[in-house]
Enzyme design. Structure first.
Site, PDB file in Angstrom:
ATOM      1  N   LYS A   1       0.829  -1.206   0.000  1.00 18.62           N
ATOM      2  CA  LYS A   1       0.000   0.000   0.000  1.00 18.62           C
ATOM      3  C   LYS A   1       0.864   1.257   0.000  1.00 18.62           C
ATOM      4  CE  LYS A   1      -4.001   2.019   2.442  1.00 18.62           C
ATOM      5  NZ  LYS A   1      -4.857   1.929   3.626  1.00 18.62           N
TER       6      LYS A   1
ATOM      7  N   SER B   1      -9.784   1.861   2.312  1.00 18.92           N
ATOM      8  CA  SER B   1      -8.885   2.674   1.518  1.00 18.92           C
ATOM      9  C   SER B   1      -7.803   1.862   0.791  1.00 18.92           C
ATOM     10  CB  SER B   1      -8.199   3.703   2.418  1.00 18.92           C
ATOM     11  OG  SER B   1      -7.372   3.076   3.382  1.00 18.92           O
TER      12      SER B   1
ATOM     13  N   SER C   1     -10.169  -0.437   6.376  1.00 21.38           N
ATOM     14  CA  SER C   1      -9.494  -0.224   5.097  1.00 21.38           C
ATOM     15  C   SER C   1      -8.826  -1.449   4.481  1.00 21.38           C
ATOM     16  CB  SER C   1      -8.462   0.899   5.229  1.00 21.38           C
ATOM     17  OG  SER C   1      -9.124   2.131   5.299  1.00 21.38           O
TER      18      SER C   1
END
Lengths: 475, 472
Positions: free
Chosen positions: B65, B140, B164
């Protein structure tokens, strides 16, 4: 000046620590290139996290205890949020509720000549921001540079109650605080910017102003004196003193307004969740047990143990190194004589040259005192030896006092030489001897003068007087 | 499965496999990777091909990420303000992955600074859901989920502040775990809400998640909130099944606001768990309805402070002419942050302001305690909890982006877990139309082993993890 109310906030760098407050960077940055003592943590790089330097907390507790504070059961860190280029995270990790130490006090000699208790509101830990650097002066520089070497230095903020009544008392308080920090070996005051002071001051019934970031104790005294004059002048002209933050301009010795209450910061304090609550109560007994003898206690002991005058004891205990120096000397020379010579003479000569007690050696002092006690040198001679030893620094360190006495011809004449001169002089001064015997005490001065002439001034005049008197009465 | 992949990489060529992935990524329309570390990854692959080594993840490529610090690889949190920031250090999890032989492929798209549920707030534009490219992948960690579901990476790491990892895992039909707060070091995770978030794996199977957890969990002295104790092994006992397991069904997590297809899939999942030996009972988490409000107050407050460091002074994009400090800071932040980030910074700043702190932040902390107590109470009666991960399946790109409140509402079943700090996994449990549905299994603090074991048993009894989207 009983209508003046002063409170101080003192930021002390715990610069005897080897690493910073929340990372492993070294604190010895003073002679290094800018931004060379940094890491992701003290630069606040994205994703980095702080870790508490436990030794720093231990030092903080040590100071808290020495200031007679209550140490909290648990302590925690907060974020103080504000923007400034020297603050790489956009917040400073500080303390708010549950600071390390609260409600203490220290004794100082007040303006009225009596010992006074100055209350300590709290002592808390925080990290130092970086430093802004300008090429030339701040108003002419085209840009600002930031040096983050200082960023993350462990700071202890000591906050007093508004118990101080004059700039001089503020100075006395700061001297005392510095002395305590010195005893605890947590702080080196010789490093630039290691102690910075915010002073709050008001006249009775008026609003207060805060003078920020004063370095140096003389600066505090000057800034406060200026503020008193300024506020009194305003009062006289019936103008209200407004609550505001002011800056002390060291060059012009004045304070200037930088921020009024209206624009005051809201720091939005909230707990720093990256750090756990610390239970510090269990640390306290061991830290307390390891506390050194502090200035006040040592001073009392000196008075009792060495039969010293209180002002000598106070002077000798102002710095731990000086106190240790004294005790080492007193162990091998007359303690009272040592006190006089160290407190009254040596300390003054050191201050005059901006030298510390480390510039002088115990052995040197002991030798000088022994020569004095044996009458080998005069008091003037001893002073000259001390001055010469200090003046030769740094070309010669640890010179021998007796060698210097010899070099400068300061040795008192040998006793038999003096005796011989006395006998001769008495024999050559029949008229003066007769006058003396007729009752004129002053007549002896002639004979003494003659002896001094014969010994080329190396004899001790008092001693000669005694010898002459004895010789005359013998005759 | 990573175990099969590891065998294949040894038998064949890691370099070739990786080249294949990069080729696919370069042709991909998912917009899931933001930065590729092709050169360094291929170099590592060639090294593996010469000498495979013995790490847990030897030769396994992994996507990271955009909010996890990677030395030498741009880490920008999909925010313009961090464009060009190349960290000089690796996050703890990256160090761990590297030491286990994993190969970092690149960085994935995300909601800007992890603020979102759809990966639409990214400065790089939205990532597309491999199951339906008109839909969001969730957020996210949408990029990290889409690359795994879309076959562009065999596994990835995301971070979970309020769901997320689990939300995109659910929307993309893969497995995603949010570990117990403190189990995985946050050192190197760019903070959004530091008291809530954890790094977690996104994978095709539960076993793969267990394997990644074995690699990344454990104490790290650089994170003061990192739990003490030795590193856990999650693979032994993974197949032990659910016989005798008591599962609680929180009644507040069903009913109003939950998509019917989602609810149906989850009830079927519960029936499956029952059929393989678990029992279930309804329980109550009475403070659930306050969770969203408390979560957003806490997360935004922390964010307002965490994001204060982004001033363009030391790293990131410097936009335009320098003026005086405050003007320059303001201009950089005005241009560098997107609207959702600004909204959260402003709300958080407000919540922490003098006079409001007690009314919002402190109150939210009190609610947080109540919510944590809800879970602790529940775990006295049952071993695990089961619920939908998300109340809805993936929605259309653009459908909710102008309605922040409806986006926030979608987090209703994931945020209480972060507030309580307990672990939770999302595993695929069916479909709503063509879109995957996730089952959330929640365990007590540090009981990842039980969560993983149950998820493994469920996976073994169901075909959903084998379903793959057809990505054009």
């Amino acid at each position: 000046m009983d209508d003046v109310i002063i409170g101080l906030e003192i930021h002390v760098q715990l610069n005897r620590l080897h690493s910073k407050m929340f990372c492993g960077c070294s604190t010895a940055y003073h002679d290094s290139l800018p931004n060379s003592h940094t890491c992701p943590v003290c630069l606040g790089l994205p994703g980095s996290l702080p870790v508490i330097n436990k030794k720093a907390v231990e030092y903080g507790i040590k100071v808290g205890l020495a200031l007679n504070c209550k140490i909290e059961e648990e302590t925690l860190f907060y974020r103080k949020n504000y923007y400034y280029p020297d603050l790489p995270k956009g917040f400073q990790i500080s303390q708010y509720d549950y600071p390390l130490a609260t409600k203490g006090h220290i004794m100082i000699l007040g303006d009225n000549g009596a010992e006074r208790n100055i209350r300590i509101n709290r002592a808390h830990m925080e990290e130092d921001p970086g430093r802004l650097v300008h090429a030339g002066t701040i108003d002419k520089a085209k840009y600002t540079m930031v040096d983050y070497n200082r960023c993350g230095m462990p700071l202890l903020e000591v906050v007093t109650e508004p118990d101080l009544c004059s700039p001089k008392e503020a100075r006395v308080f700061l001297d005392k605080l510095k002395s305590i920090l010195d005893y605890l070996d947590v702080f080196d005051g010789t490093q630039e910017g290691s102690m910075r002071i915010d002073a709050n001051i008001s006249l009775k019934g008026g609003d207060r102003s805060e003078v920020k970031n004063i370095t140096g104790f003389k600066g505090v005294e000057k800034a406060l004196s200026y503020e008193i004059t300024r506020q009194k002048n305003l009062q006289r002209r019936n103008i209200k003193v407004v609550q505001e933050t002011r800056h002390f301009d060291e060059l012009r010795n004045i304070t200037v307004s930088i921020r009024s209450k209206v624009g005051a910061h809201d720091y939005r304090y909230f707990p720093e969740c990256d750090l756990a609550v610390m239970r510090i109560a269990p640390w306290v007994p061991a830290i307390r047990a390891a506390l050194p003898e502090l200035p006040d206690v040592k001073r009392e002991r000196f008075v009792k143990q060495y039969s010293l005058a209180d002002d000598h004891a106070k002077s000798l205990t102002s710095e731990i190194k000086l106190a240790n120096f004294y005790e080492a000397v007193a162990a091998r020379a007359s303690p009272k004589l040592a006190a006089v010579w160290i407190a009254d003479v040596l300390k003054g000569e050191l201050n005059y040259r901006d030298l510390s007690i480390e510039s002088f050696q115990e052995e040197q002092m002991i030798e000088i005192l022994q020569m004095l006690e044996k009458g080998k040198i005069s008091e003037d001679g001893a002073v000259q030896i001390i001055r010469t030893l200090l003046d030769r620094i740094p070309i010669e360190i640890g010179g021998s006092p007796s060698k210097i006495a010899h070099e400068l011809g300061l040795g008192k004449a040998e006793d038999d030489a003096v005796q011989k001169a006395v006998r001769e002089a008495v024999a050559e001064s029949a008229a003066a001897v007769a006058d003396y015997k007729a009752g004129s005490e002053r007549a002896l001065n002639f004979v003494v003068g003659l002896v001094m002439k014969k010994t080329r001034g190396k004899a001790d005049a008092g001693e000669v007087h005694r010898l002459v008197k004895a010789e005359v009465e013998k005759a | 499965m990573l175990s099969e992949l590891k065998a294949r990489l040894k038998a064949e060529s890691c370099e070739e496999y990786l080249c294949g992935l990069f080729e696919k990524i370069e042709k991909s329309s998912l917009n899931a990777f933001t930065t590729l570390a092709k050169e360094s990854a291929l170099k590592e692959a060639r090294r593996f091909d010469k000498n495979p080594g013995r790490g847990l993840l030897a030769g396994v490529p992994i996507a990271i990420k955009g909010s996890i610090s990677t030395k030498g690889i741009e880490t920008n949190c999909s925010s313009r303000i961090l464009r060009g920031y190349i960290p000089p250090y690796d996050a703890h999890v990256i160090e761990r992955l590297k030491s286990e032989g994993a190969i970092i492929m690149g960085k994935t798209n995300m909601d800007e600074f992890a603020m979102g549920t759809s990966t639409e707030t990214s400065c790089f534009g939205p990532t597309k859901n491999p199951w339906d490219q008109t839909c969001v992948p969730g957020g996210s960690s949408g990029g990290s989920a889409a690359v795994v579901a879309g076959g562009e990476a065999p596994c990835s790491l995301g971070s979970d502040t309020g769901g997320s990892v689990r939300c995109p895992a659910s929307f993309c039909g893969i497995v995603g775990l949010k570990p117990t707060y403190g189990l995985v070091s946050r050192y190197g995770l760019v903070a959004y809400a530091n008291s809530l978030e954890q790094i977690g794996p996104l994978t095709h199977t539960v076993e793969d998640t267990a394997l990644l957890m074995e690699a990344i969990s454990g104490h790290d002295e650089r994170d003061s909130t990192s739990a003490e104790g030795a590193r856990h092994s999650y693979l032994p006992g993974l197949e032990d099944g659910v016989a005798g397991l008591k599962i609680g069904i929180p009644k507040e997590y069903f009913g109003e606001g939950v998509n019917k297809d989602v609810e149906k899939a989850v009830w079927e999942a519960i029936a499956t768990l029952e059929s393989i030996g678990a029992s279930w009972q309804e329980i109550s988490l009475p403070h659930t309805r306050y969770a969203l409000a408390a979560y957003y107050v806490i997360a935004m407050s922390e964010a307002s402070s965490n994001l204060a460091r982004f001033d363009g002074l030391r790293y990131g994009e410097r936009m335009g002419e320098d003026k005086d400090w405050h003007t320059t800071f303001s201009e950089i932040r005005a241009k560098g942050f997107g609207p959702e980030v600004k909204r959260r910074i402003m709300l958080g700043t407000y919540a922490l302001s003098a006079g409001y702190y007690g009314r919002y932040y402190l109150k939210a902390l009190q609610v947080r305690t109540l919510i944590k107590e809800d879970f602790l109470r529940a775990f006295k009666d049952v071993d695990l909890l089961a619920s939908p991960t998300m109340p809805i399946p993936a929605f259309k790109i653009g459908e909710r982006i102008n309605d922040p409140l409806s986006l926030y509402m979608a987090d209703v079943f994931t945020v209480p877990i972060n507030l309580a700090g307990v672990p939770a996994i999302s595993v695929p449990c069916g479909f709503a139309g063509r879109l995957p549905v996730g089952l959330q299994l929640i365990g007590p603090h540090f009981c990842e082993a039980a969560v993983l074991r149950t998820a493994q048993a469920f996976e073994a009894a169901t075909p959903f993890h084998k379903a793959k989207p057809e990505v054009s």
